[in-house]
Write a protein that holds these residues in place. Sequence first.
Motif, PDB file in Angstrom:
ATOM      1  N   LEU A 154       0.826  -1.210   0.000  1.00 44.78           N
ATOM      2  CA  LEU A 154       0.000   0.000   0.000  1.00 44.78           C
ATOM      3  C   LEU A 154       0.861   1.260   0.000  1.00 44.78           C
ATOM      4  CD1 LEU A 154      -2.850  -0.822   2.523  1.00 44.78           C
ATOM      5  CD2 LEU A 154      -2.878  -1.002   0.039  1.00 44.78           C
ATOM      6  N   VAL A 155       0.482   2.190  -0.832  1.00 44.37           N
ATOM      7  CA  VAL A 155       1.189   3.465  -0.950  1.00 44.37           C
ATOM      8  C   VAL A 155       0.172   4.578  -0.740  1.00 44.37           C
ATOM      9  CG1 VAL A 155       2.527   4.945  -2.499  1.00 44.37           C
ATOM     10  CG2 VAL A 155       2.797   2.465  -2.619  1.00 44.37           C
ATOM     11  N   LEU A 156       0.485   5.513   0.149  1.00 45.40           N
ATOM     12  CA  LEU A 156      -0.393   6.663   0.350  1.00 45.40           C
ATOM     13  C   LEU A 156      -0.331   7.541  -0.895  1.00 45.40           C
ATOM     14  CD1 LEU A 156      -2.208   8.320   2.283  1.00 45.40           C
ATOM     15  CD2 LEU A 156      -0.123   9.465   3.050  1.00 45.40           C
ATOM     16  N   ILE A 157      -1.476   7.744  -1.522  1.00 46.27           N
ATOM     17  CA  ILE A 157      -1.558   8.552  -2.735  1.00 46.27           C
ATOM     18  C   ILE A 157      -1.965   9.984  -2.395  1.00 46.27           C
ATOM     19  CG2 ILE A 157      -2.737   8.833  -4.965  1.00 46.27           C
ATOM     20  CD1 ILE A 157      -1.041   6.366  -4.970  1.00 46.27           C
ATOM     21  N   LYS A 158      -3.002  10.100  -1.547  1.00 46.58           N
ATOM     22  CA  LYS A 158      -3.543  11.427  -1.244  1.00 46.58           C
ATOM     23  C   LYS A 158      -4.202  11.392   0.125  1.00 46.58           C
ATOM     24  CE  LYS A 158      -7.131  14.543  -2.901  1.00 46.58           C
ATOM     25  NZ  LYS A 158      -8.291  14.629  -3.764  1.00 46.58           N
ATOM     26  N   GLU A 159      -3.854  12.356   0.955  1.00 42.87           N
ATOM     27  CA  GLU A 159      -4.522  12.472   2.258  1.00 42.87           C
ATOM     28  C   GLU A 159      -5.730  13.365   2.089  1.00 42.87           C
ATOM     29  OE1 GLU A 159      -2.413  12.708   5.940  1.00 42.87           O
ATOM     30  OE2 GLU A 159      -0.517  12.524   4.872  1.00 42.87           O
ATOM     31  N   GLU A 160      -6.845  12.920   2.638  1.00 42.20           N
ATOM     32  CA  GLU A 160      -8.068  13.722   2.571  1.00 42.20           C
ATOM     33  C   GLU A 160      -8.109  14.707   3.702  1.00 42.20           C
ATOM     34  OE1 GLU A 160     -10.698  13.883   0.230  1.00 42.20           O
ATOM     35  OE2 GLU A 160      -9.161  12.876  -0.902  1.00 42.20           O
TER      36      GLU A 160
END
Length: 160
Positions: A154-160
Motif C-alpha cells: 500500500l502506498v499513500l496517494i492522497k490524504e483527505e
Amino acid sequence: MQAYIGLGSNLDNPMAQLNRAIKTLKKHDRLNAFRVSSIYGSKPVGPQDQPDYINAVASFETDLTPIALLDILQSIEQAQRRVRERHWGPRTLDLDLLLYGSEKIQLPRLTVPHTHMLERGFVIKPLNDLAPKMRLENGKTVTEQLHQLDTSDLVLIKEE
C-alpha cells in the motif's frame, strides 16, 4: 445507520473516478456526516496483468435501507461507465457496501459485512483512518485487524 463503503478504480484516470464518485456521494441528501479516508495505491487482487488500483473508504449516516443504498452505489458506477471485463479484473469504478451498522445481511445481491474485507489491506487500512477502534465481526478492532495484514504494497496517494 452508520455505513462504510469501499471505493476503488484502476481504469480511465482512477483518481478522477474516485473524486467524481466522492463528489456525487457527498451531494446525496440521504447520506449525512460524510467522511472519506486517505487514498491508497495497491497491487490488484487476482490477475496481475492490469494497472494498480487506488482505494479509499467512506463513511456516512443514512436512513436508506441496505438495498436502496446498494442501488445508489450501482447507479453511480453505471453513470461513470463502469467496466468489468472479468472477475477481479480491471474496472473504472467499484463501490462496495462494506458495513451497515452491525447488521449481517445475506441476500442474493448483497452480503454485509463484505466478503473478504477482513483479509484486504486496501480495505482495512483506509477503514482504520476513519474508525480505528470500531469492533469488526471477528471481535478485533480495525487497528488490531490491520496489524494482522501485510500492507507493504500500500502506498499513500492522497490524504483527505
